[in-house]
Write an enzyme that holds these catalytic residues in place. Structure first.
Site, short mmCIF file in Angstrom:
data_model
loop_
_atom_site.label_atom_id
_atom_site.label_comp_id
_atom_site.label_asym_id
_atom_site.label_seq_id
_atom_site.Cartn_x
_atom_site.Cartn_y
_atom_site.Cartn_z
N HIS A 191 0.86 -1.21 0.00
CA HIS A 191 0.00 0.00 0.00
C HIS A 191 0.89 1.26 0.00
O HIS A 191 0.68 2.18 0.78
CB HIS A 191 -0.95 0.00 1.20
CG HIS A 191 -2.03 -1.04 1.08
ND1 HIS A 191 -3.33 -0.75 0.76
CD2 HIS A 191 -1.98 -2.38 1.21
CE1 HIS A 191 -4.04 -1.87 0.72
NE2 HIS A 191 -3.24 -2.88 0.98
N TYR A 225 3.28 -5.56 9.48
CA TYR A 225 3.22 -4.10 9.44
C TYR A 225 4.36 -3.52 10.29
O TYR A 225 4.96 -2.50 9.95
CB TYR A 225 1.88 -3.56 9.95
CG TYR A 225 0.67 -3.85 9.05
CD1 TYR A 225 0.61 -4.98 8.26
CD2 TYR A 225 -0.41 -3.00 9.02
CE1 TYR A 225 -0.49 -5.26 7.46
CE2 TYR A 225 -1.53 -3.26 8.22
CZ TYR A 225 -1.55 -4.40 7.44
OH TYR A 225 -2.65 -4.67 6.66
#
Ligand code: HEM
Length: 335
Positions: A48, A320
């Site tokens: 992303h 993440y």
């Protein structure tokens, strides 16, 4: 003594490639696979990567407080730091590329706690496990010799992870080119457990549904002439013209619904409540915009909302963190 692992793996044999669907991907392997597939943009997210920061406000309805004791759902006006994004690690992806899209939200609750969500404009996920996510990255990495992914590897991946056919079929024939980030519905996809003041637990999935009832996706022909960054322009134009908001809907699980497999949609009639409204306030394109330094870990939750045992959801947090650690270190070296 360690017990032998009984391997009922679906082994896919295709043109010499064998994949074991029961292998256990590590977060480090996943981030390396993303880096290998897309390359590394120092200081940027490993997935992303292209995105837009925004700010907003969220306010819950009284119905939400019946399901969860979280301060998020007690009706206060909650400031939000958010980010829209293109799936994948290409910082320069043209906005008219068919793709998945994200909306990530950080809520700063009245007591100072943070609560986060990171959602996609997909109805459900393509793979059931972190291993599926890893193998998809490996299978779709361009072969240096041809500049394209190897069709035999993609075939082996599809055979080993047959659940991917479900999403492929659901999206067949649909455009995935957004008319604007503000037109998309964003889904939690993973299941979460709400807990109310009496300790009653309710498994749920949620969606943010745009206030504007206009087409979400563009005809690919129509999209061809658009600028590579039209999604930012579309947001700014709509913000000047008026309102951008989403209604948060919470879907309560029925008996027998899958709670740990994000590749399985909940079908049939369900109880759905309107849980709140997210109002977008500003779009921030500055180099130091607040969302840039946020790790939108979806397991950062407040009391009253718990993660399910979905292995994909559980794998997201450490992946993440690795991406965040790398990009933070690179960003500090660039200063
Ligand atoms: C095993 C499965 C998954 C892995 C390994 C994974 C990995 C990642 C990584 C490494 C990032 C970049 C994090 C950062 O640097 O801040 C990211 C971003 C993101 N992911 Fe995932 N992801 C997975 C599944 C999902 C799912 C199921 C959703 C949605 C339901 C999702 C939505 C997002 C969104 C919206 C972002 C962008 C957040 C932002 O704007 O900072 N991901 N993902």
């Amino acid at each position: 003594m360690k017990k032998p692992v009984l391997c009922l793996a679906v082994a896919a044999l295709s043109a010499g490639f064998t994949l074991n669907a029961n292998a256990q991907a590590t977060p480090g392997q996943i981030v390396s696979a993303l880096e290998n597939k897309f390359g590394v943009y120092p200081g940027e997210r490993r997935n992303h990567t292209k995105g837009i920061c925004f700010t907003g406000e969220f306010q819950a309805t009284p119905e939400a407080a019946v399901l969860s004791r979280s301060p998020l759902f007690q009706g206060a006006v909650i400031p939000v730091t958010g980010r829209f994004s293109q799936a994948g690690g290409n910082l320069h992806i043209a906005d008219h590329t068919p793709n998945g899209h994200g909306m990530a939200l950080r809520f700063t609750l009245p007591d100072g706690q943070l609560h986060q969500m990171a959602m996609l404009d997909l109805p459900f996920f393509d793979v059931a496990t972190p291993e599926g996510f890893l193998q998809k990255q490996l299978a779709t990495t361009p072969d240096p010799a041809t500049g394209k992914p190897d069709p035999a590897k993609i075939q082996a991946f599809k055979q080993a992870f047959p659940e991917t056919q479900r999403l492929a079929q659901a999206l067949a024939g649909q455009s995935r080119i957004p008319a604007g980030y503000h037109r998309l519905t964003y889904n939690s996809i993973n299941t979460f457990i709400l807990e109310n003041a009496d300790g009653q637990a309710t498994p749920v999935r949620w969606s943010f549904i745009p206030g504007q009832d206009k087409p979400a996706y563009l005809d690919p022909e129509q999209a061809k002439s658009l600028d590579a960054n039209y999604l930012l322009q579309a947001l700014q134009t709509q913000l000047k013209a008026g309102d951008i908001h989403w209604n948060m809907h919470i879907t309560l699980a029925n008996e027998g619904d899958q709670l740990t497999d994000p590749s399985q949609p909940w079908s049939g009639a369900h109880k759905v409540i309107k849980a709140g409204t997210l109002q977008l306030q500003t779009v921030d394109t500055s180099a130091d915009a607040a969302c840039r330094s946020v790790n939108f870990d979806p397991l950062r939750l407040s009391d009253g909302v718990k993660a399910s045992d979905d292995p994909v959801l559980q794998a997201r947090s450490p992946a993440y963190a690795i991406s965040f650690g790398k990009r933070s270190q690179e960003a500090s070296q660039q200063q």
